[in-house]
Design a protein around this motif. Structure first.
Motif, short mmCIF file in Angstrom:
data_model
loop_
_atom_site.label_atom_id
_atom_site.label_comp_id
_atom_site.label_asym_id
_atom_site.label_seq_id
_atom_site.Cartn_x
_atom_site.Cartn_y
_atom_site.Cartn_z
N LEU A 265 0.83 -1.20 0.00
CA LEU A 265 0.00 0.00 0.00
C LEU A 265 0.87 1.25 0.00
O LEU A 265 1.98 1.26 0.53
CB LEU A 265 -0.92 0.00 1.22
CG LEU A 265 -1.95 -1.13 1.28
CD1 LEU A 265 -2.71 -1.08 2.60
CD2 LEU A 265 -2.92 -1.05 0.10
N ASP B 58 -3.76 5.46 -1.45
CA ASP B 58 -4.51 4.26 -1.84
C ASP B 58 -5.79 4.17 -1.02
O ASP B 58 -5.89 4.71 0.09
CB ASP B 58 -3.68 3.00 -1.61
CG ASP B 58 -2.59 2.82 -2.65
OD1 ASP B 58 -2.61 3.54 -3.66
OD2 ASP B 58 -1.72 1.95 -2.44
N ALA C 59 -4.19 0.58 6.67
CA ALA C 59 -4.40 1.82 5.90
C ALA C 59 -3.68 2.99 6.56
O ALA C 59 -2.96 3.74 5.89
CB ALA C 59 -5.91 2.11 5.79
N ALA D 102 -2.86 5.19 3.55
CA ALA D 102 -4.02 4.87 2.71
C ALA D 102 -5.30 5.25 3.46
O ALA D 102 -5.27 5.71 4.60
CB ALA D 102 -4.02 3.39 2.34
N ARG E 299 -7.39 -0.08 -4.15
CA ARG E 299 -6.42 -1.16 -4.25
C ARG E 299 -6.96 -2.51 -3.78
O ARG E 299 -6.40 -3.55 -4.11
CB ARG E 299 -5.17 -0.82 -3.43
CG ARG E 299 -4.42 0.39 -3.96
CD ARG E 299 -3.79 0.09 -5.31
NE ARG E 299 -3.17 1.28 -5.90
CZ ARG E 299 -3.75 2.05 -6.80
NH1 ARG E 299 -4.96 1.75 -7.26
NH2 ARG E 299 -3.14 3.12 -7.27
#
Length: 386
Positions: free
Chosen positions: A100, A104, A124, A129, A159
């Motif tokens: 990642l 994203d 994340a 992300a 993604r």
């Protein structure tokens, strides 16, 4: 009412379930038959008789044999399947294996299982992300709004899409094949949290058109605790790694997952015994009994509480979630307190869920249940809202 003479309380003897309790939460942790517990103990004793030979010589082939048995139950071939301890562990491995980057986006559903939501948020946040939540309508009566919302949520930076096959809170059977097709049309890979699906649904996982699939065997497929599976599409296997990197790094998907270090593999090796138990019951008859009983139980609770289920009957399988009467709000702490109250005061185990701004009770239907098991819960439901 459901009417399957080979199921019901006559099956209680197959399990170690305590008397004096209405066991309505099979979806929470499962219940393992005595025969499967005995099979797991047999593997444990074999391991302890000669640990060195067991781990060095025997275990690799034994695990592949067990994976092959899983493949006959869930589809594909043994080289597409590996064991993990639970669905959460498998999903963590999938997300951790992604590269990642800032900006994203990861997609999930509003009814994402809490542990999976935490894993997605963690990965994340640490990579810059963003996690995007897609609303699942309550009650769920038509897949079209959800499919439209998924299509609208996919963007140039998406993604991964992580979807539940059967949502935990709402017990909704979601249209995974259609959801995955939407994502693949836009180049987005799909991971499925199928924690509740093996045993509840007739499955051919490779035919779903997803990239990764994780599911528990210790819930609806009667395996010993700590038996779950991960499936990976062939083109994704090279990039997928277990969360514990060990000796087999670089030796392929199954080798890496089969051995991450010394552990008790008895639950995995006893998985074929669990699937043999399912076969002896007749899997189709088992699913039909459970679905009919869950439908009847949901109707009973909804009528007694003047309430509603979280999904229409065609989107439910062996579980149903019913809104607690009174429309009161609640959080996870309130849900835990209510679940404890049900058990300690009333001798009822059920799943208490937070959904759509309120508390819901999720009940499960398994081969050892009968419709009378839900009567006391129906009778006391309105008092639980206070």
């Amino acid at each position: 009412m459901s009417n399957f003479p080979n199921f019901g309380h006559v099956r209680r003897a197959d399990f170690l379930l305590a008397d004096g309790i209405d066991h309505l939460n099979h979806g929470g942790y499962g219940a393992t038959p005595r025969s499967v517990i005995e099979a797991a103990q047999g593997w444990r004793l074999r391991m302890e008789a000669d640990p060195s030979t067991f781990f060095r010589r025997d275990l690799p082939g034994l695990l592949r044999g067990a994976a092959d048995r899983v493949a006959t139950f869930l589809g594909g071939k043994d080289e597409g399947w590996a064991f993990v301890e639970n669905a959460t562990s498998g999903l963590n491995a999938i997300v951790a294996s992604l590269a990642l980057a800032p900006g994203d986006e990861l997609l999930c559903l509003s009814q994402v299982y809490g542990a999976i939501g935490n894993a997605l948020s963690y990965h994340a946040e640490r990579s810059g992300a963003r996690l995007v939540s897609i609303e699942v309508p309550v009650p769920f009566t038509d897949p079209a709004p959800l499919l439209s919302a998924i299509s609208a949520a996919i963007g140039p930076n998406t993604r991964l899409a992580s979807f539940d096959h059967i949502s935990s809170a709402g017990a909704v059977v979601l249209p995974i094949r259609e959801m995955a097709a939407l994502c693949h049309e836009r180049g987005v890979p799909v991971a499925v949290d199928g924690a509740h699906a093996p045993g509840q649904l007739a499955l051919d996982v490779p035919a779903l058109g997803v990239d990764w699939y994780v599911g528990n065997l210790h819930k609806w497929a009667f395996a010993a605790k700590g038996a779950a599976i991960i499936w990976c599409a062939p083109e994704r296997q090279e990039a997928l790694h277990p969360t514990a990197i060990s000796h087999a790094l670089g030796h392929g998907f199954t080798a890496e997952f089969d051995y991450t270090g010394t552990r008790d593999n008895s639950a995995w090796l006893a998985a074929p015994a669990a699937l043999d138990y399912v076969d002896a019951l007749d899997a189709e008859a088992m699913r039909a009994h459970n679905a009919a009983l869950a439908h009847d139980a949901g109707a009973m609770l909804s009528e007694a509480w003047d309430s509603e289920a979280a999904a229409a009957a065609e989107f439910c399988a062996s579980m149903v979630s019913v809104r607690l009467p009174g429309g009161s709000g609640g959080d996870r702490d309130a849900a835990r307190r209510l679940a404890a109250r049900l058990t300690e005061r009333h001798g009822i185990t059920g799943g208490v869920m937070v959904l759509d701004g309120g508390l819901w009770v999720r009940v499960s239907a398994q081969i050892y249940n009968e419709i009378g098991d839900y009567a006391r819960l129906a009778a006391i439901g309105k008092s639980l809202a206070g």
